[in-house]
Design a protein around this motif. Structure first.
Motif, PDB file in Angstrom:
ATOM      1  N   LEU A  62      59.792  62.824   2.723  1.00  0.00           N
ATOM      2  CA  LEU A  62      59.279  61.459   2.716  1.00  0.00           C
ATOM      3  C   LEU A  62      60.081  60.664   1.704  1.00  0.00           C
ATOM      4  N   GLY A  63      60.804  59.650   2.157  1.00  0.00           N
ATOM      5  CA  GLY A  63      61.537  58.770   1.267  1.00  0.00           C
ATOM      6  C   GLY A  63      60.621  57.690   0.732  1.00  0.00           C
ATOM      7  N   LEU A  64      60.623  57.485  -0.578  1.00  0.00           N
ATOM      8  CA  LEU A  64      59.795  56.463  -1.220  1.00  0.00           C
ATOM      9  C   LEU A  64      60.725  55.425  -1.839  1.00  0.00           C
ATOM     10  N   VAL A  65      60.658  54.201  -1.325  1.00  0.00           N
ATOM     11  CA  VAL A  65      61.641  53.168  -1.651  1.00  0.00           C
ATOM     12  C   VAL A  65      60.965  51.956  -2.279  1.00  0.00           C
ATOM     13  N   GLY A  66      61.646  51.360  -3.235  1.00  0.00           N
ATOM     14  CA  GLY A  66      61.165  50.120  -3.830  1.00  0.00           C
ATOM     15  C   GLY A  66      62.046  49.731  -4.999  1.00  0.00           C
ATOM     16  N   GLU A  67      61.898  48.503  -5.452  1.00  0.00           N
ATOM     17  CA  GLU A  67      62.665  48.020  -6.591  1.00  0.00           C
ATOM     18  C   GLU A  67      62.200  48.710  -7.878  1.00  0.00           C
ATOM     19  N   SER A  68      63.008  48.588  -8.918  1.00  0.00           N
ATOM     20  CA  SER A  68      62.616  49.132 -10.222  1.00  0.00           C
ATOM     21  C   SER A  68      61.298  48.501 -10.661  1.00  0.00           C
ATOM     22  N   GLY A  69      60.400  49.319 -11.173  1.00  0.00           N
ATOM     23  CA  GLY A  69      59.105  48.822 -11.611  1.00  0.00           C
ATOM     24  C   GLY A  69      58.053  48.769 -10.530  1.00  0.00           C
ATOM     25  N   SER A  70      58.366  49.281  -9.328  1.00  0.00           N
ATOM     26  CA  SER A  70      57.403  49.212  -8.233  1.00  0.00           C
ATOM     27  C   SER A  70      56.345  50.312  -8.306  1.00  0.00           C
ATOM     28  N   GLY A  71      56.551  51.305  -9.176  1.00  0.00           N
ATOM     29  CA  GLY A  71      55.564  52.367  -9.331  1.00  0.00           C
ATOM     30  C   GLY A  71      55.948  53.679  -8.680  1.00  0.00           C
ATOM     31  N   THR A 225      59.688  71.114   0.958  1.00  0.00           N
ATOM     32  CA  THR A 225      59.167  69.791   1.283  1.00  0.00           C
ATOM     33  C   THR A 225      59.547  68.855   0.143  1.00  0.00           C
ATOM     34  N   TYR A 226      60.022  67.642   0.486  1.00  0.00           N
ATOM     35  CA  TYR A 226      60.518  66.715  -0.531  1.00  0.00           C
ATOM     36  C   TYR A 226      59.754  65.388  -0.525  1.00  0.00           C
ATOM     37  N   LEU A 227      59.509  64.861  -1.717  1.00  0.00           N
ATOM     38  CA  LEU A 227      59.263  63.430  -1.909  1.00  0.00           C
ATOM     39  C   LEU A 227      60.525  62.900  -2.567  1.00  0.00           C
ATOM     40  N   PHE A 228      61.283  62.103  -1.832  1.00  0.00           N
ATOM     41  CA  PHE A 228      62.587  61.624  -2.302  1.00  0.00           C
ATOM     42  C   PHE A 228      62.450  60.169  -2.729  1.00  0.00           C
ATOM     43  N   ASN A 241      62.778  62.056   6.744  1.00  0.00           N
ATOM     44  CA  ASN A 241      62.112  62.061   8.040  1.00  0.00           C
ATOM     45  C   ASN A 241      61.266  60.804   8.211  1.00  0.00           C
ATOM     46  N   ARG A 242      60.557  60.452   7.147  1.00  0.00           N
ATOM     47  CA  ARG A 242      59.771  59.222   7.126  1.00  0.00           C
ATOM     48  C   ARG A 242      60.115  58.432   5.872  1.00  0.00           C
TER      49      ARG A 242
END
Length: 341
Positions: A62-71, A225-228, A241-242
């Protein structure tokens, strides 16, 4: 789990929890940020993560995307229970981590490991590589003596390094080699789930590709299993994958990788995708420039947190927070203007 079964489980993960290795329910984290007011009578609170519910299916990334400071990094540490949530729950294989004793949590930590962003800061410069990689083996009493040295040598080979690296110090290696050492350290206790906290952002582009390929090979070989966690969508597209999009502490969109890149719904996701460099002038989407800055997590806007920067914002966006709703194919989005259904 085969790629086909991972894909099937991922498609159903929005409604079924049986296949979820990791699950969060309404996880919130607030940090005290000092006093407010002229006389300091009040307390400021940083709302780092707010009511995040998601699932990570065994065998997927699972890719977790956001700007710096998004948590993003805070959420990763909440999942690993390196920090405690203000409210909400985290489950690993259906077990509520908040109910575990210290002994039970210590045992579970073998299954859940973290690879840090900065390979220069995450390795103790006073420790030799054998001590760094073997630390987990010592803590969990998994191997000693020759057995431990053999295991360290095996781990170094696994990440593409010669076993004689174990006698050297971190400063003797390049950034990419140090990150390989960090990955070997995380793998030492044979985990099943890794939080990869921007593991390539501090590396040159050519080295990034090598580390990403290594992570994919290790995932297939070891059934990981990854949280990327990342801010670079090009990297996320290659490994995930997501993809979940995070803005100001909240998940605003989550879908399969192909769906996110082909059919982004949330205006913030569209803006992020429009900023990806492209060598093709015809294939490049029109750049969406967002006005202003990300609001302060100390005083987030009411309604939809993105509405002050959103070119499509309506009156309802300013007053009512949109729920994260799931549409066809498990594509979830939190938006009044472009809903999931």
């Amino acid at each position: 789990m085969s790629p086909a079964s991972v894909s099937s489980a991922v498609q159903n993960s929005a409604v079924a929890t049986a296949d979820a290795l990791v699950r969060t329910e309404g996880v919130t984290k607030e940090f005290a940020a000092g006093a407010s007011g002229v006389l300091g009578g009040g307390r400021l609170t940083v709302k780092a993560v707010t009511k995040v519910s998601l699932q990570i299916v065994g065998g997927e990334t699972l890719g977790l995307v956001g700007e710096s400071g998004s948590g993003k990094s805070t959420l990763g540490r909440l999942i690993l229970r390196l920090i405690e949530p203000t409210s909400g729950k985290v489950f690993f294989e259906g077990r509520d981590l908040s109910t575990l004793t210290r002994s039970e949590l210590r045992h579970l930590r073998r299954d859940m490991q973290l690879v840090f962003q900065d390979p220069y800061a995450s390795l103790n410069p006073r420790m030799r590589v054998r001590a760094i990689v073997g630390e987990g083996l010592e803590i969990h009493r998994l191997a000693r003596g020759k057995e431990k040295l053999d295991r360290i040598a095996e781990l170094l080979r696994m990440v593409g390094m010669a076993p004689d690296a174990m006698t050297r110090y971190p400063h003797e290696f390049s950034g990419g080699q140090r990150q390989r050492i960090g990955i070997a350290r995380a793998l030492a206790v044979k985990p099943r789930f890794l939080v990869l906290d921007e593991p390539v952002s501090a590396l040159d582009v050519s080295i990034q590709a090598q580390i990403i390929n290594l992570l994919q090979d290790l995932q297939e070989q070891l059934k990981l299993t990854y949280l990327f966690i990342a801010h670079d969508l090009r990297v996320v597209e290659h490994i995930s994958n997501r993809v979940a999009i995070m803005y100001l502490g909240k998940i605003v969109e989550i879908a399969s990788r192909d769906e996110i890149f082909a059919n982004p719904r949330h205006p913030y996701t569209r803006a992020l995708l429009s900023a990806i460099p492209s060598v093709s002038a015809t294939a490049r989407p029109e750049r969406i420039k967002l006005p202003g800055e990300v609001p302060s997590p100390v005083n987030p806007p009411g309604g939809c947190a993105f509405h002050p920067r959103c070119p499509y914002a309506k009156d309802i966006c300013r007053s009512i927070e949109p729920p994260l709703e799931t549409g066809p194919g498990g594509h979830a989005v939190a938006c009044h203007v472009f809903p999931a259904t």
